[in-house]
Design an enzyme around this catalytic site. Sequence first.
Site, PDB file in Angstrom:
ATOM      1  N   LYS A 222      -0.446 -17.812  14.844  1.00  0.00           N
ATOM      2  CA  LYS A 222      -0.148 -17.691  13.767  1.00  0.00           C
ATOM      3  C   LYS A 222       0.842 -17.598  12.945  1.00  0.00           C
ATOM      4  CE  LYS A 222      -2.174 -16.134  10.505  1.00  0.00           C
ATOM      5  NZ  LYS A 222      -3.441 -16.527   9.029  1.00  0.00           N
ATOM      6  N   CYS A 276       0.431 -11.567   4.205  1.00  0.00           N
ATOM      7  CA  CYS A 276       1.092 -12.071   5.639  1.00  0.00           C
ATOM      8  C   CYS A 276       1.974 -13.270   4.813  1.00  0.00           C
ATOM      9  CB  CYS A 276      -0.684 -12.968   5.106  1.00  0.00           C
ATOM     10  SG  CYS A 276      -1.912 -12.586   5.413  1.00  0.00           S
TER      11      CYS A 276
END
Length: 441
Positions: A222, A276
């Site tokens: 991720k 993010c």
Amino acid sequence: MPLFDLRKKIENRSAKLAVIGLGYVGLPVAALFAKKGFRVVGVDIKQDRVDLINSGISPIEGKEPGLAELISEVAESGAFHATTDYKELSDAEVVLIDVETPVNADHIPEYQALRSAVKSLASILKNGVLVIVESTVMPGTVSNVILPILEEETGMVCNKDFYLGNCPERVMPGKLLHNLRKMSRVAGGGTRETAELMADLYSIVVEADVDTADWITAEIVKTAENTYRDVQIAFANEVALICEALGADVWRVRELVRKSPGREMLLPGAGVGGHCIPKDPWLLASSVRESDVPVRLIPAAREINSGMPDHIFNLLKNQMEDLNKKRILILGYAYLSDSDDARNSPSEELVKLIKNTGANIVIHDPFIKKYSGDMIEKAEHCDAVILMTAHSEYESIDLKQLKRVMQTPFIIDGRNILDRKHVINAGFELVRLGDTSRGEE
Ligand SMILES: NC(=O)c1ccc[n+]([C@@H]2O[C@H](COP(=O)([O-])OP(=O)(O)OC[C@H]3O[C@@H](n4cnc5c(N)ncnc54)[C@H](O)[C@@H]3O)[C@@H](O)[C@H]2O)c1
């Protein structure tokens, strides 16, 4: 409860699901599982958010296809219910954790929300529950932060009394439901059996591969995929700066580079934002900060991307040496096109820089209530318009009207969404990020 029994309950949808953190990620996840037949309870510390959700209203604004309808449907049917009280999670058999995971000013993970959520969960955790961390975390966090809190606070043992895994989300504002359904996932479990059960659970909502792995692999995948994007954008931005210095047009250069096999070049732009991309590279880099791995590329990419609002500011100053009392309109405050998400927005950085000059700043963003309104009205008497976000509304700006109301017809296009010829023919002076060519080939 043994994993075998939990598997059965997941298969026949009788397992009760809980989602901790009802933000951009947790809310659509909760609603989708509810739609698939699970009873879902969501917990958040924000009472106003919980109230909105329970009245069937999505607190997420911006274009989010299908989400408002889905929230309204599952809230009304009773399949999904939100609360601020962790006690309502005490009969949950699967718990997904979706709280924010920012980094601090030194780029170190700031786990206040995560630790607090895990502690609250530990206070009501019962035997046999499957806990899945969906938040993006620094590799090593499940082993070194979450597992110890759960074991120490409950006295239970992982893989015996409860099960733990990491299945990071791949959503993106604007495509929340689409990505949840269509993007493949990595189910990283504490054991192979846990990972397989997680994969079975996610296959109920995900119409793509759900690969199994251990949790360190899932954590690295991720953070690495978002770091990859940041590095690629930084490359495009660096080429844009080089093009400006050499009198070339990065948009044409990009088009031609991409004709070479395997040379994908992302879009340069006025900056990278959101929850993010600005922090996930630091989560990956931080994971080895106590080892002797020389992490060089990741900080360099971050520096380039976080410097783009400064670059836009310099483009403005090149045009107007004295900004004092000038009126500057910023188009777009969200970090992403057609979204209301303004977290770590490049426009926020630009506003800070311009504020110090004594200029008056006007902001327009159709998706953020306090900045919405008539764009042309906001442009009245402005000396410059800076296009920071590629909202689709800005593709069809009425240039004639804009010119009529502005003090000085000057535009900086930080996203290359305006047609150069149209803008120039309408009588504007135009500066495009990455382009100092004369517009001839
Ligand atoms: N936003 C994205 O596009 C995206 C995409 C993929 C992954 N992620 C990751 O998912 C995670 C969540 O991101 P997000 O964008 O949904 O964040 P968000 O800020 O929108 O939502 C987090 C929610 O958690 C709530 N919360 C905080 N502490 C809590 C606690 N102790 N108990 C209950 N609720 C609590 C907050 O009030 C908030 O509503 C982050 O790790 C992020 O990196 C985000």
